[in-house]
Write a protein that holds these residues in place. Structure first.
Motif, PDB file in Angstrom:
ATOM      1  N   SER A 176      23.636  51.218  41.828  1.00 56.86           N
ATOM      2  CA  SER A 176      22.452  52.070  41.921  1.00 56.86           C
ATOM      3  C   SER A 176      21.531  51.658  43.069  1.00 56.86           C
ATOM      4  CB  SER A 176      21.680  52.032  40.597  1.00 56.86           C
ATOM      5  OG  SER A 176      22.437  52.603  39.560  1.00 56.86           O
ATOM      6  N   PHE A 177      21.366  50.361  43.303  1.00 59.74           N
ATOM      7  CA  PHE A 177      20.473  49.914  44.360  1.00 59.74           C
ATOM      8  C   PHE A 177      21.008  50.339  45.727  1.00 59.74           C
ATOM      9  CE2 PHE A 177      18.569  46.275  46.938  1.00 59.74           C
ATOM     10  CZ  PHE A 177      17.302  46.839  46.975  1.00 59.74           C
ATOM     11  N   ALA A 178      22.308  50.225  45.924  1.00 61.77           N
ATOM     12  CA  ALA A 178      22.910  50.661  47.185  1.00 61.77           C
ATOM     13  C   ALA A 178      22.706  52.159  47.387  1.00 61.77           C
ATOM     14  CB  ALA A 178      24.401  50.320  47.197  1.00 61.77           C
ATOM     15  N   ARG A 179      22.847  52.930  46.325  1.00 61.13           N
ATOM     16  CA  ARG A 179      22.613  54.375  46.416  1.00 61.13           C
ATOM     17  C   ARG A 179      21.167  54.652  46.811  1.00 61.13           C
ATOM     18  NH1 ARG A 179      26.847  57.152  43.442  1.00 61.13           N
ATOM     19  NH2 ARG A 179      28.120  55.640  42.310  1.00 61.13           N
ATOM     20  N   THR A 180      20.240  53.910  46.204  1.00 62.36           N
ATOM     21  CA  THR A 180      18.829  54.097  46.518  1.00 62.36           C
ATOM     22  C   THR A 180      18.544  53.814  47.989  1.00 62.36           C
ATOM     23  OG1 THR A 180      18.047  53.631  44.276  1.00 62.36           O
ATOM     24  CG2 THR A 180      16.519  53.183  46.063  1.00 62.36           C
ATOM     25  N   LEU A 181      19.193  52.788  48.549  1.00 68.27           N
ATOM     26  CA  LEU A 181      18.975  52.416  49.944  1.00 68.27           C
ATOM     27  C   LEU A 181      19.729  53.313  50.921  1.00 68.27           C
ATOM     28  CD1 LEU A 181      19.222  48.518  49.685  1.00 68.27           C
ATOM     29  CD2 LEU A 181      17.147  49.914  49.780  1.00 68.27           C
ATOM     30  N   GLY A 182      20.567  54.208  50.408  1.00 70.23           N
ATOM     31  CA  GLY A 182      21.356  55.067  51.280  1.00 70.23           C
ATOM     32  C   GLY A 182      22.523  54.349  51.908  1.00 70.23           C
ATOM     33  N   LEU A 183      22.976  53.264  51.271  1.00 70.07           N
ATOM     34  CA  LEU A 183      24.103  52.502  51.796  1.00 70.07           C
ATOM     35  C   LEU A 183      25.430  53.163  51.440  1.00 70.07           C
ATOM     36  CD1 LEU A 183      23.029  48.861  50.873  1.00 70.07           C
ATOM     37  CD2 LEU A 183      23.194  49.807  53.177  1.00 70.07           C
ATOM     38  N   PRO A 184      26.427  53.123  52.323  1.00 68.27           N
ATOM     39  CA  PRO A 184      27.773  53.556  51.948  1.00 68.27           C
ATOM     40  C   PRO A 184      28.293  52.685  50.804  1.00 68.27           C
ATOM     41  CG  PRO A 184      27.576  53.304  54.335  1.00 68.27           C
ATOM     42  CD  PRO A 184      26.339  52.697  53.729  1.00 68.27           C
ATOM     43  N   LEU A 185      29.052  53.272  49.901  1.00 74.16           N
ATOM     44  CA  LEU A 185      29.555  52.527  48.751  1.00 74.16           C
ATOM     45  C   LEU A 185      30.926  51.906  49.008  1.00 74.16           C
ATOM     46  CD1 LEU A 185      28.445  54.847  45.798  1.00 74.16           C
ATOM     47  CD2 LEU A 185      27.198  52.976  46.913  1.00 74.16           C
ATOM     48  N   ASP A 186      31.547  52.258  50.128  1.00 76.97           N
ATOM     49  CA  ASP A 186      32.816  51.619  50.480  1.00 76.97           C
ATOM     50  C   ASP A 186      32.539  50.367  51.310  1.00 76.97           C
ATOM     51  OD1 ASP A 186      32.063  53.722  52.594  1.00 76.97           O
ATOM     52  OD2 ASP A 186      33.543  52.506  53.668  1.00 76.97           O
ATOM     53  N   LEU A 187      33.458  49.432  51.275  1.00 75.54           N
ATOM     54  CA  LEU A 187      33.250  48.137  51.923  1.00 75.54           C
ATOM     55  C   LEU A 187      33.090  48.274  53.424  1.00 75.54           C
ATOM     56  CD1 LEU A 187      33.007  45.110  51.553  1.00 75.54           C
ATOM     57  CD2 LEU A 187      35.501  44.946  51.648  1.00 75.54           C
ATOM     58  N   ASP A 188      33.908  49.107  54.066  1.00 81.35           N
ATOM     59  CA  ASP A 188      33.807  49.284  55.511  1.00 81.35           C
ATOM     60  C   ASP A 188      32.431  49.822  55.899  1.00 81.35           C
ATOM     61  OD1 ASP A 188      36.340  48.385  56.312  1.00 81.35           O
ATOM     62  OD2 ASP A 188      37.260  50.291  55.783  1.00 81.35           O
ATOM     63  N   GLY A 189      31.961  50.824  55.147  1.00 84.32           N
ATOM     64  CA  GLY A 189      30.663  51.422  55.455  1.00 84.32           C
ATOM     65  C   GLY A 189      29.518  50.463  55.223  1.00 84.32           C
ATOM     66  N   ALA A 190      29.594  49.673  54.139  1.00 84.05           N
ATOM     67  CA  ALA A 190      28.536  48.709  53.838  1.00 84.05           C
ATOM     68  C   ALA A 190      28.486  47.615  54.896  1.00 84.05           C
ATOM     69  CB  ALA A 190      28.763  48.105  52.455  1.00 84.05           C
ATOM     70  N   VAL A 191      29.655  47.145  55.348  1.00 80.28           N
ATOM     71  CA  VAL A 191      29.706  46.136  56.410  1.00 80.28           C
ATOM     72  C   VAL A 191      29.137  46.707  57.706  1.00 80.28           C
ATOM     73  CG1 VAL A 191      31.271  44.853  57.919  1.00 80.28           C
ATOM     74  CG2 VAL A 191      31.603  44.805  55.432  1.00 80.28           C
ATOM     75  N   ARG A 192      29.459  47.953  57.998  1.00 83.54           N
ATOM     76  CA  ARG A 192      28.950  48.581  59.215  1.00 83.54           C
ATOM     77  C   ARG A 192      27.420  48.678  59.196  1.00 83.54           C
ATOM     78  NH1 ARG A 192      32.137  52.351  59.050  1.00 83.54           N
ATOM     79  NH2 ARG A 192      30.889  53.935  57.984  1.00 83.54           N
ATOM     80  N   ALA A 193      26.853  48.972  58.014  1.00 79.69           N
ATOM     81  CA  ALA A 193      25.392  49.059  57.888  1.00 79.69           C
ATOM     82  C   ALA A 193      24.740  47.705  58.163  1.00 79.69           C
ATOM     83  CB  ALA A 193      25.014  49.558  56.488  1.00 79.69           C
ATOM     84  N   ILE A 194      25.392  46.626  57.704  1.00 80.01           N
ATOM     85  CA  ILE A 194      24.851  45.283  57.931  1.00 80.01           C
ATOM     86  C   ILE A 194      24.996  44.874  59.391  1.00 80.01           C
ATOM     87  CG2 ILE A 194      25.255  42.841  57.404  1.00 80.01           C
ATOM     88  CD1 ILE A 194      25.935  43.743  54.530  1.00 80.01           C
ATOM     89  N   ALA A 195      26.091  45.291  60.004  1.00 78.32           N
ATOM     90  CA  ALA A 195      26.360  44.875  61.388  1.00 78.32           C
ATOM     91  C   ALA A 195      25.576  45.692  62.409  1.00 78.32           C
ATOM     92  CB  ALA A 195      27.858  44.998  61.674  1.00 78.32           C
ATOM     93  N   THR A 196      25.289  46.949  62.111  1.00 79.13           N
ATOM     94  CA  THR A 196      24.672  47.826  63.116  1.00 79.13           C
ATOM     95  C   THR A 196      23.366  48.445  62.645  1.00 79.13           C
ATOM     96  OG1 THR A 196      25.849  49.803  62.338  1.00 79.13           O
ATOM     97  CG2 THR A 196      26.973  48.420  63.961  1.00 79.13           C
ATOM     98  N   GLY A 197      22.902  48.065  61.440  1.00 76.61           N
ATOM     99  CA  GLY A 197      21.732  48.724  60.869  1.00 76.61           C
ATOM    100  C   GLY A 197      20.413  48.095  61.264  1.00 76.61           C
ATOM    101  N   GLN A 198      19.439  48.231  60.407  1.00 74.59           N
ATOM    102  CA  GLN A 198      18.095  47.729  60.655  1.00 74.59           C
ATOM    103  C   GLN A 198      17.526  47.156  59.369  1.00 74.59           C
ATOM    104  OE1 GLN A 198      16.014  51.195  62.003  1.00 74.59           O
ATOM    105  NE2 GLN A 198      16.459  52.372  60.174  1.00 74.59           N
ATOM    106  N   ARG A 199      16.449  46.381  59.497  1.00 78.51           N
ATOM    107  CA  ARG A 199      15.795  45.815  58.317  1.00 78.51           C
ATOM    108  C   ARG A 199      14.638  46.713  57.897  1.00 78.51           C
ATOM    109  NH1 ARG A 199      14.116  39.924  60.250  1.00 78.51           N
ATOM    110  NH2 ARG A 199      12.873  39.875  58.344  1.00 78.51           N
ATOM    111  N   ARG A 200      14.518  46.868  56.602  1.00 81.02           N
ATOM    112  CA  ARG A 200      13.496  47.743  56.050  1.00 81.02           C
ATOM    113  C   ARG A 200      12.777  47.027  54.913  1.00 81.02           C
ATOM    114  NH1 ARG A 200      14.927  53.149  52.511  1.00 81.02           N
ATOM    115  NH2 ARG A 200      12.799  53.687  51.879  1.00 81.02           N
ATOM    116  N   ARG A 201      11.457  47.097  54.903  1.00 75.38           N
ATOM    117  CA  ARG A 201      10.654  46.450  53.870  1.00 75.38           C
ATOM    118  C   ARG A 201      10.576  47.373  52.668  1.00 75.38           C
ATOM    119  NH1 ARG A 201       9.629  41.377  53.926  1.00 75.38           N
ATOM    120  NH2 ARG A 201       7.850  40.646  52.774  1.00 75.38           N
ATOM    121  N   VAL A 202      10.925  46.873  51.472  1.00 78.96           N
ATOM    122  CA  VAL A 202      10.938  47.712  50.276  1.00 78.96           C
ATOM    123  C   VAL A 202      10.209  47.039  49.115  1.00 78.96           C
ATOM    124  CG1 VAL A 202      13.140  48.793  50.934  1.00 78.96           C
ATOM    125  CG2 VAL A 202      13.143  46.795  49.418  1.00 78.96           C
TER     126      VAL A 202
END
Length: 297
Positions: A99-125
């Motif tokens: 649920s937390f990943a869904r809330t953050l708009g993160l991909p739920l597959d491993l490749d997508g989640a890794v890509r978000a960490i490698a190419t994404g940004q930091r957000r204060r929540v």
């Protein structure tokens, strides 16, 4: 909403006891390194009770980012260690509902989640709080804690959300409604309820339950399924799961920074899937408590 570039160094901590953790630890490590994320260390934790201590050590070592792999319980159980620290919380959704990943708009597959960490940004929540315990996404009282506390691990591990549904039908037989008191410091409300959701984000159990809860509003949302009818509770989950037009017909929401909740009889509270508290409690929001890794878009 403030965003910043993500660090390139991190420590990976995976709950190897979660539904997909054992299978995905090696893949996560390999994919992160292939994506040019320098792993200072990587830990596959077989005992979930050691997750918090492992994350605490990672933060204290000075890691600029700690990547946690597991379900919502793993995220909620470790996020306390990053509050007030200059360390980014990376999320690898390896659980059942995520649920937390869904809330953050993160991909739920491993490749997508890794890509978000490698190419994404930091957000204060924001984070939610039950007394002094921080949580990332949602807490609940009523039928959900009964399900979460008694569901067989193998049923949850191999059937996922369907396993929860099967067990929910079994648990509902002996379940009874309770009297809920909500006090926001100005007004006190009393009502019958079969389930109460304490939401920092819209998702609970992988289902979008609220149109108003979010991780950057500075408010906590209390959503109560009103009345004493168990079929009404079942219909509420059904209607929200399928996003029917009248999905909010049987719920009432309260928005604010802090509430006191009491129940008769007292109710156990499930915090992101783990039964950790019992009413009466004080519920509040911790605005801008942590930095998380999110996709660029």
């Amino acid at each position: 909403m403030e965003t910043k570039t993500l660090p390139r160094q991190a420590i990976l901590v995976v709950n190897a006891h979660s539904r997909r953790g054992q299978d995905n630890f090696n893949q996560a490590r390999e994919k992160l390194e292939a994506a040019d994320v320098e792993l200072i260390a990587a830990h596959a934790v077989d005992d979930p009770e050691q997750m918090a201590a492992t994350v605490r050590q990672a933060v204290e070592s000075g890691a600029p980012m700690v990547i946690v792999g597991g379900g919502d319980g793993s995220m909620s159980g470790t996020v306390d260690e990053l509050v007030g620290k200059d360390c980014v919380f990376g999320v690898l959704p390896l659980g059942t509902a995520n649920s937390f990943a869904r809330t953050l708009g993160l991909p739920l597959d491993l490749d997508g989640a890794v890509r978000a960490i490698a190419t994404g940004q930091r957000r204060r929540v924001d984070l939610g709080m039950i007394d002094r315990d921080y949580f990332v996404n949602a807490a609940s009282l009523g039928l959900s804690p009964m399900i979460g506390q008694t569901v067989p691990h193998k049923l949850k591990r191999y059937l996922g959300r369907i396993g929860y549904l099967i067990w929910a039908v079994k648990c509902s037989v002996g379940f009874r409604a309770f009297r809920l008191t909500i006090d926001d410091g100005v007004k006190e409300r009393r009502l019958w309820s079969t389930e109460v959701r304490i939401l920092n984000g819209p998702y609970h159990g992988g289902v979008e339950l609220s149109d108003h809860a979010a991780v950057d509003t500075g408010e906590i949302v209390i959503q109560a399924v009103v009345g004493r009818s168990k079929p009404r509770l079942a219909w509420d989950w059904y209607a929200k799961f399928f996003k029917l037009r009248d999905r909010n017909a049987h719920t009432e929401e309260f928005h604010g920074r802090q509430f006191k909740l009491a129940c008769h009889p007292p109710q156990k509270i499930s915090i992101d899937g783990e039964v950790l508290a019992k009413t009466p409690v004080t519920v509040k929001i911790a605005p801008g408590a942590v930095d998380v890794a999110v996709p660029q878009d």
